[in-house]
Design a protein around this motif. Sequence first.
Motif, short mmCIF file in Angstrom:
data_model
loop_
_atom_site.label_atom_id
_atom_site.label_comp_id
_atom_site.label_asym_id
_atom_site.label_seq_id
_atom_site.Cartn_x
_atom_site.Cartn_y
_atom_site.Cartn_z
N LYS A 1 -7.35 3.30 44.75
CA LYS A 1 -7.79 4.38 43.62
C LYS A 1 -6.82 4.50 42.58
O LYS A 1 -6.60 5.68 42.25
N ALA A 2 -6.36 3.65 41.99
CA ALA A 2 -5.42 3.72 40.89
C ALA A 2 -6.06 4.67 39.60
O ALA A 2 -7.21 4.32 39.33
N GLU A 3 -5.50 5.54 39.06
CA GLU A 3 -5.88 6.21 37.91
C GLU A 3 -6.33 5.46 36.86
O GLU A 3 -7.50 5.63 36.17
N ARG A 4 -5.42 4.58 36.70
CA ARG A 4 -5.54 3.69 35.23
C ARG A 4 -5.14 2.61 35.55
O ARG A 4 -3.96 2.46 36.07
N ILE A 5 -5.70 1.38 35.29
CA ILE A 5 -5.10 0.10 35.24
C ILE A 5 -4.81 -0.47 33.94
O ILE A 5 -5.81 -0.82 33.13
N LEU B 1 0.05 -2.96 35.35
CA LEU B 1 0.27 -4.37 35.71
C LEU B 1 1.35 -4.82 35.65
O LEU B 1 1.97 -5.85 36.45
N ASP B 2 2.55 -4.17 34.89
CA ASP B 2 4.17 -4.58 34.92
C ASP B 2 4.47 -4.35 36.21
O ASP B 2 5.48 -4.74 36.54
N THR B 3 3.93 -3.39 37.27
CA THR B 3 4.54 -3.41 38.44
C THR B 3 4.23 -4.60 39.49
O THR B 3 4.81 -4.75 40.50
N PHE B 4 3.72 -5.56 39.02
CA PHE B 4 3.40 -6.83 39.65
C PHE B 4 4.33 -7.86 39.05
O PHE B 4 4.44 -8.25 37.75
#
Length: 185
Positions: free
Chosen positions: A58-62, A67-70
């Motif tokens: 349940k990420a607050e915001r994508i 996405l840079d965490t991938f």
Amino acid sequence: MAVTDDEAAELIPSGRITVLQCRAHWVRTYLSKAGLLESPRRNLHVITGKGRDVLAAKAERIDIRFLDTFESFRDWRVRASSEPAVPESCRKCRRPLRQLFLRPMNPIRFVGSLTGEGANKGVFVTTLDFSREATTYVVRVQHRIRLINGQRLAALMIQYGVGGRVRGTYTIQTVDEDCFSDSTG
């Protein structure tokens, strides 16, 4: 998302698709590059296990920062940032070319090359002009092909400063009548 009918109908500068369609395309691209979505075939998009994990968390915001965490997304952005800068007029919907064919061919062979490489779109450039048969052919095939003839190529080169140099710049001035008006009435 609260999108009005006018916003949903707004077209990108090329006039071929709506801004909404373009943004949805880029959302799918970004999610795919992060490994959260996959497309096993055209127009079929499937959430991956990693994507399910993100939903479960349940990420607050994508957004880009998320996405840079991938690693796969970061790697893709690094590769994309090393490409030439995109002109301002093209930024609303950037569609980078995946592969470049630099060999003389006719449109039929070009479509064959696209098919052989598993591509569904391409840009065919010539320094001359296209025959009526060629322009008719590319409209009939299932691939999306943009034809750029010599005249259009020259205009694009001038517009974006490719292959030429500035010999001079001219400034044209006019009298600013507001500067000389009586502001007291």
